[in-house]
Design an enzyme around this catalytic site. Structure first.
Site, mmCIF file in Angstrom:
data_model
loop_
_atom_site.group_PDB
_atom_site.id
_atom_site.type_symbol
_atom_site.label_atom_id
_atom_site.label_comp_id
_atom_site.label_asym_id
_atom_site.label_seq_id
_atom_site.Cartn_x
_atom_site.Cartn_y
_atom_site.Cartn_z
ATOM 1 N N ARG A 138 -21.365 93.747 21.857
ATOM 2 C CA ARG A 138 -21.472 95.203 21.758
ATOM 3 C C ARG A 138 -20.223 95.739 21.049
ATOM 4 O O ARG A 138 -19.110 95.245 21.263
ATOM 5 C CB ARG A 138 -21.611 95.846 23.142
ATOM 6 N N ASP A 156 -21.330 91.966 13.853
ATOM 7 C CA ASP A 156 -22.742 92.366 13.815
ATOM 8 C C ASP A 156 -22.946 93.676 14.562
ATOM 9 O O ASP A 156 -24.004 94.285 14.471
ATOM 10 C CB ASP A 156 -23.622 91.277 14.434
ATOM 11 N N GLU A 202 -21.870 102.635 16.474
ATOM 12 C CA GLU A 202 -23.334 102.657 16.497
ATOM 13 C C GLU A 202 -23.858 103.720 17.453
ATOM 14 O O GLU A 202 -23.259 103.989 18.497
ATOM 15 C CB GLU A 202 -23.887 101.301 16.968
ATOM 16 N N HIS A 241 -26.432 94.930 13.284
ATOM 17 C CA HIS A 241 -26.954 94.610 14.618
ATOM 18 C C HIS A 241 -28.256 93.803 14.518
ATOM 19 O O HIS A 241 -29.286 94.161 15.094
ATOM 20 C CB HIS A 241 -27.180 95.890 15.427
#
Length: 311
Positions: free
Chosen positions: A227, A251, A256, A285
């Site tokens: 995360r 990633d 986000e 992601h």
């Protein structure tokens, strides 16, 4: 049982649950408030990340017996409230652990061997060999934080590259043929590559910050497929500029949206650095986002729901 599906997923969920006589209703567009008004009609809900299931939502779901998230992370669910209300929580980390592990290795190989940079240079008529010498994974000590489904799958791959894989986890006794459990202090002493495989909790928010990075004995490569808020971006950028972090594979990003569908950073110098730096690979992601994982995630969810509630 009547189940509400709030996000689009693999059609096998609908097909298999209907075959087991569950009653299904799809709603991929209603707002949080609109869903709150009708959630009391349902025995179960299947989600990804579109709508947060907070305490208010759960208390409205008077009949809810389970919440199933097609994925691993559960941070968009108020877990203590769900447990207090007796709502069973189901997720499916088994479904995308292999795709996450492959993504970790893929990003690391691209970064350490300058594959993306060299390819772009050649396509633009630039032929540089010495400047594009790579760094081998063979012989590196890789430190994983978190040794659940994702961590284990990643260790299995990296052990095949001749790496020494060590890990730290809050649960004891998890060592296996692919990796050895160590203290966090030992991991900081030995790791040359650091990869995160943890959920986002109060304890893991900004786990990787300036002091943590300073405690790392070696300059190191950093990978995050967990995360975005597990790491303080500002500290990562400072460490990249200083050379303490040799390169980063990201990633997930701190910026986000909670639905993971886009970024909400606006003008941000740290984000801009990450996007422009040759030391950083950024993907949207998608580490757990293969064609195969879409089906496997769905199948795990179906199997768990049927196992607990069919018949």
């Amino acid at each position: 049982m009547k189940i509400l599906l709030l996000d689009k997923n693999h059609p096998l969920i609908t097909e298999q649950l209907l075959a087991k006589n569950f009653i299904l209703e799809e709603d991929f567009t209603s707002s949080y408030d609109e869903v709150c008004k009708k959630i009391h009609h349902y025995d179960g809900v299947i989600i990804r990340s579109r709508i947060p299931l907070d305490k208010h939502f759960l208390e409205k779901g008077k009949k809810l017996k389970f919440i199933a998230r097609v994925g691993a992370g559960m941070e968009n669910i108020d877990i203590p409230a769900a447990e207090k209300l007796g709502i069973q929580l189901i997720n499916s980390p088994e479904g995308n652990r292999d795709s996450v592990a492959e993504h970790v290795v893929g990003m690391l190989l691209i970064l350490m061997n300058r594959l993306f940079i060299a390819s772009q240079e050649v396509k633009n008529g630039i032929w540089l060999r010495e400047e594009n010498r790579g760094d081998e994974l063979l012989g590196k000590t890789v430190g994983l934080i978190g040794y659940g489904n994702m961590g284990k799958a990643t260790a299995k791959r990296l052990s095949g590259f001749g790496c020494t894989v060590i890990f730290h986890d809050i649960l004891p006794g998890l060592s296996d043929e692919y990796a050895t459990q160590v203290s966090l202090k030992d991991l900081k002493e030995r790791a040359e590559v650091l990869s995160l495989h943890i959920p986002l909790t109060d304890e893991s928010y900004y786990l990787i910050d300036g002091p943590f990075i300073s405690d790392m004995k070696n300059d190191f490569y950093f990978i995050n497929t967990a995360r975005g808020k597990n790491i303080e971006t500002k500290s990562l950028v400072e460490a990249l500029k200083a050379g303490k972090v040799k390169g980063a594979c990201l990633d997930v990003l701190e910026y986000e949206k909670s639905s993971f569908e886009n970024l909400e950073a606006g003008e941000n110098e740290d984000l801009q650095y990450l996007l422009e730096s040759e030391k950083v690979i950024v993907t949207p992601h998608i580490a757990g986002w293969t064609h195969q994982s879409k089906e496997k995630l769905a199948q795990v969810i179906v199997d768990k729901i049927v196992g607990s509630f069919a018949g």
